[in-house]
Scaffold this active site. Structure first.
Site, PDB file in Angstrom:
ATOM      1  N   GLY A  46       0.972  -1.140  -0.575  1.00  0.00           N
ATOM      2  CA  GLY A  46       0.468   0.457  -0.127  1.00  0.00           C
ATOM      3  C   GLY A  46       0.995   1.375  -0.022  1.00  0.00           C
ATOM      4  N   GLN A  51       3.147   9.589   1.400  1.00  0.00           N
ATOM      5  CA  GLN A  51       3.963   9.579   1.383  1.00  0.00           C
ATOM      6  C   GLN A  51       5.054  10.012   0.218  1.00  0.00           C
ATOM      7  OE1 GLN A  51       2.552   5.480   2.496  1.00  0.00           O
ATOM      8  NE2 GLN A  51       4.421   5.398   3.540  1.00  0.00           N
ATOM      9  N   CYS A  91       4.886  -0.597   7.552  1.00  0.00           N
ATOM     10  CA  CYS A  91       5.001   0.456   6.653  1.00  0.00           C
ATOM     11  C   CYS A  91       6.374   0.831   6.069  1.00  0.00           C
ATOM     12  CB  CYS A  91       4.222   2.286   7.217  1.00  0.00           C
ATOM     13  SG  CYS A  91       4.713   4.046   5.947  1.00  0.00           S
ATOM     14  N   LEU A  92       6.135   1.922   4.744  1.00  0.00           N
ATOM     15  CA  LEU A  92       7.591   1.506   3.771  1.00  0.00           C
ATOM     16  C   LEU A  92       8.348   2.983   4.406  1.00  0.00           C
ATOM     17  CD1 LEU A  92       5.792   1.276   0.141  1.00  0.00           C
ATOM     18  CD2 LEU A  92       7.683  -0.033   1.732  1.00  0.00           C
ATOM     19  N   HIS A 133      -4.843   2.064   6.470  1.00  0.00           N
ATOM     20  CA  HIS A 133      -3.367   2.051   7.254  1.00  0.00           C
ATOM     21  C   HIS A 133      -3.591   3.415   6.332  1.00  0.00           C
ATOM     22  CE1 HIS A 133       0.975   2.107   7.800  1.00  0.00           C
ATOM     23  NE2 HIS A 133       0.817   1.856   6.702  1.00  0.00           N
ATOM     24  N   GLU A 134      -3.804   3.311   4.980  1.00  0.00           N
ATOM     25  CA  GLU A 134      -3.339   4.229   3.758  1.00  0.00           C
ATOM     26  C   GLU A 134      -4.138   5.601   3.956  1.00  0.00           C
ATOM     27  OE1 GLU A 134      -0.887   3.762   2.622  1.00  0.00           O
ATOM     28  OE2 GLU A 134      -0.370   1.569   3.135  1.00  0.00           O
ATOM     29  N   HIS A 137      -2.401   7.935   6.535  1.00  0.00           N
ATOM     30  CA  HIS A 137      -1.777   8.430   5.516  1.00  0.00           C
ATOM     31  C   HIS A 137      -1.899   9.953   5.509  1.00  0.00           C
ATOM     32  CE1 HIS A 137       2.148   6.825   6.572  1.00  0.00           C
ATOM     33  NE2 HIS A 137       1.440   5.170   5.549  1.00  0.00           N
TER      34      HIS A 137
HETATM   35 NI    NI Z   1       2.658   3.446   5.576  1.00  0.00          NI
END
Ligand code: NI
Length: 167
Positions: A46, A51, A91-92, A133-134, A137
């Site tokens: 995701g 991000q 998370c990236l 989660h996204e 963000h």
């Molecule tokens: Ni994330």
């Protein structure tokens, strides 16, 4: 297509609240293509526009093992949330850190797709976790903010140290 730079926690830009997308145009479609390339290369399941330092309400998710089930959600809204479940998340933007977060087990979300067409999606399991989660963000929230203050400061120190080591 181009790979984009992913902001790393605790970069303050990750706390930006994203604005709604007004028109799904060629610029947005290019961003979606670039975000997909970036997410698949990471690899991740995701990625929110936040991000990659684009503060618009756009996220992509693909929880398939074969990387061929891309969901594009523009201006997503949670319509229904049901139940609750705890899952380990990563998370990236917070590389190498995984911890348990409790979220709704099942969600119904309404969004626009890459053509600007509205759709509704009922998601559960990993896909539901990933969408929530996204969506966080887009509100300027990173999953580590659900953890204890002690854990958050440990994670910040760890990631800052790692940045210094690579400089
Ligand atoms: Ni994330």
């Amino acid at each position: 297509m181009a790979k984009l730079t992913i902001l790393r926690y605790p970069d303050p830009r990750l706390y930006t609240r994203a604005k709604p997308v007004v028109t799904v145009n060629a610029h947005i479609r290019q961003l979606i293509a670039d975000m997909a390339e970036t997410m698949y290369a990471a690899p991740g399941i995701g990625l929110a526009a936040t991000q990659v330092d684009e503060h618009i309400q756009l996220l992509i998710v693909d929880t398939s093992e074969t990387q061929n089930d891309l969901h594009v959600l523009i201006n997503p809204e949670l319509l229904v949330t049901e139940g609750s479940a705890e899952h380990e998340e990563g998370c990236l933007s917070v590389p190498g850190i995984y911890d348990k977060v409790t979220r709704a087990e099942r969600v119904t979300v309404r969004a626009l797709d890459a053509d600007g067409e509205p759709f509704e999606l009922v998601a559960e399991g990993l896909l539901a976790v990933c969408i929530q989660h996204e969506m966080d963000h887009l509100l300027g929230k990173v999953f580590v903010q659900y953890l204890s203050p002690l854990k958050q400061s440990r994670i910040k120190n760890k990631l800052k140290k790692r940045v210094q080591e690579t400089m």
